[in-house]
Design an enzyme around this catalytic site. Structure first.
Site, PDB file in Angstrom:
ATOM      1  N   HIS A  34      37.951  31.381  29.873  1.00 34.99           N
ATOM      2  CA  HIS A  34      38.430  32.477  29.037  1.00 34.99           C
ATOM      3  C   HIS A  34      38.905  33.642  29.897  1.00 34.99           C
ATOM      4  CE1 HIS A  34      34.262  33.372  30.010  1.00 34.99           C
ATOM      5  NE2 HIS A  34      34.616  34.650  29.944  1.00 34.99           N
ATOM      6  N   HIS A 115      41.733  37.700  34.503  1.00 40.69           N
ATOM      7  CA  HIS A 115      41.556  36.499  35.317  1.00 40.69           C
ATOM      8  C   HIS A 115      40.818  35.424  34.526  1.00 40.69           C
ATOM      9  CE1 HIS A 115      37.708  38.570  35.720  1.00 40.69           C
ATOM     10  NE2 HIS A 115      37.185  37.378  35.994  1.00 40.69           N
TER      11      HIS A 115
END
Length: 172
Positions: A34, A115
């Protein structure tokens, strides 16, 4: 109750990340790959409805956008996290800022660096070895994003979706 707010990438991107996370991320089994919009935070059960309402408002003010994932980076020397870099779009920045202002006042532990974690908890030597090998590979993915998710943590430490919020006017 512990909550977090994330974007889940496509299955193809998740599969690529999970291929690496199985080996390099001890949290592999706790949450799918995620992009974190808001780090986990504690709240009272009675605040959940207000949080959900605020997230619907934020989602309605945010247009769908394209997620660009590529290259491998690291947060070393702060910590030995290895990740796929995610391009910081205006929409991602807006979502992150909205989730740290007004209703969601909370001190940030780190600056927002979008990220997708693929490794963490590595020794210095293992981190250097893995990072060196992954930086030689070519990674680039893009996909449309039209939603984000409110997660809650279960007693066993795993995370599950409480609600999904579709981006754009008229979607919530």
């Amino acid at each position: 109750m512990k909550l977090g707010i994330v974007i889940f990438p496509s299955k193809m991107i998740q599969d690529k990340a999970n291929g690496l996370r199985k080996r390099y991320d001890p949290h592999y089994a706790l949450v799918p790959p995620h992009i974190t919009l808001k780090t986990p935070f504690e709240t009272q059960d009675e605040q959940l409805e207000s949080i959900v309402n605020e997230l619907h408002t934020i989602a309605s003010k945010t247009n769908p956008f394209t997620l660009h994932v590529g290259k491998v980076g690291s947060f070393a020397p702060v910590n030995n996290v290895i990740y796929f870099k995610v391009e910081k779009t205006p929409e991602l920045t807006f979502l992150n800022e909205e989730m740290h202002n007004g209703f969601f006042t909370q001190e940030r532990e780190y600056a927002f660096v979008p990220h997708l974690t693929i490794g963490q908890g590595l020794s210095d030597a293992e981190h250097a070895d893995v990072l060196g090998r992954l930086r030689m590979k070519d990674f680039y993915y893009e996909q449309p994003i039209d939603r984000f998710h409110l997660l809650y943590q279960l007693e066993n430490g795993t995370w599950t979706v409480h609600e999904t919020f579709r981006l754009g006017k008229g979607n919530n």
